[in-house]
Design a protein around this motif. Structure first.
Motif: not given
Ligand SMILES: [Mg+2]
Ligand SMILES: Nc1nc2c(ncn2[C@@H]2O[C@H](COP(=O)(O)OP(=O)(O)OP(=O)(O)O)[C@@H](O)[C@H]2O)c(=O)[nH]1
Length: 216
Positions: A119-121, A74-76, A46-48
């Motif tokens: 929005i990444e759940n 980390a993701d933010a 998702k984040t990538t």
């Molecule tokens: Mg992620």
């Protein structure tokens, strides 16, 4: 606690959430914002995918991100490194985002009129299916290392999604993942689901994803 009481409490929680989600949706519509709820198991990419999307999209359309994880920012941090504003929500022991969390996070983001809010759940193929956040669409991301049977094992998530993104297609030569069977499985639980195949790391299929975003 009896089964009947438990069901009543679950219904109360979901009814309260649905009310807040409807409130969020009104705000998003007023601001002509496209809001997408990205759902998947942990590590599907998702984040990538978001970082690559923002690199290609953010100078053409205002974007913002809400990140959900149990712990860490980390993701933010990864999103902010692309120059796009991001708010991290840590759910602690919670396994999903809810409409109240998203409402509060939106107030920490700059105005995003006409833009896209991603929005990444929290990585989880079960609970996020039940919680409306006020998004226009849920986008389910499934990577080829997870197995083509996942739409059948977690049907609520794929039934709730408008689009299934099959990610990590660069790994197809190395894993036994039957893409056609995966799509067939997803359509068994949701005949209307759309499907895009991408590799967030090589960029293959990104044009189809960006085109989908442009018309969503
Ligand atoms: Mg992620
Ligand atoms: N080969 C390959 N690896 C990928 C791809 N997309 C993501 N990855 C890798 O998969 C791992 C997990 O990626 P993330 O983007 O952190 O996944 P996530 O879904 O955000 O993970 P959580 O937030 O923990 O649920 C990382 O090592 C990525 O580099 C892809 O398209 N191909």
């Amino acid at each position: 606690m009896g089964q009947r009481q438990l069901i009543a409490i679950e219904m109360d929680v979901l009814a309260k959430n649905n009310k807040l989600a409807a409130h969020n949706r009104e705000h998003f519509d007023e601001a002509a914002q496209l809001v997408l709820n990205l759902v998947s198991s942990p590590g599907s990419g998702k984040t990538t995918l978001l970082c690559e999307t923002l690199r290609q999209l953010a100078d053409k359309r205002p974007c913002a991100v809400i990140e959900g994880d149990q712990q860490t920012s980390a993701d933010a941090d990864r999103i902010r490194a692309t120059g796009v504003p991001a708010v991290q929500i840590n759910t602690g022991k919670g396994c999903h985002l809810d409409a109240k969390m998203v409402h509060d996070a939106c107030h920490q983001l700059p105005a995003n009129e006409g833009g896209i809010l991603f929005i990444e759940n929290v990585g989880n193929l079960v609970c996020p299916a039940s919680f409306d956040l006020g998004e226009k669409y849920k986008v389910a991301i499934l990577s080829v290392t997870e197995g083509e049977e996942k739409p059948l094992k977690y049907p609520d998530m794929f039934a709730a999604a408008q689009l299934m993104v099959i990610n990590k297609i660069d790994l197809l030569p190395y894993v036994s993942f039957d893409v056609a069977r995966c799509i067939e499985n997803a359509k068994r639980v949701n005949p209307y689901i759309q499907v895009i195949q991408v590799s967030a790391t090589t960029g293959e299929g990104m044009d189809a994803w960006l085109n989908w975003l442009a018309t969503a």
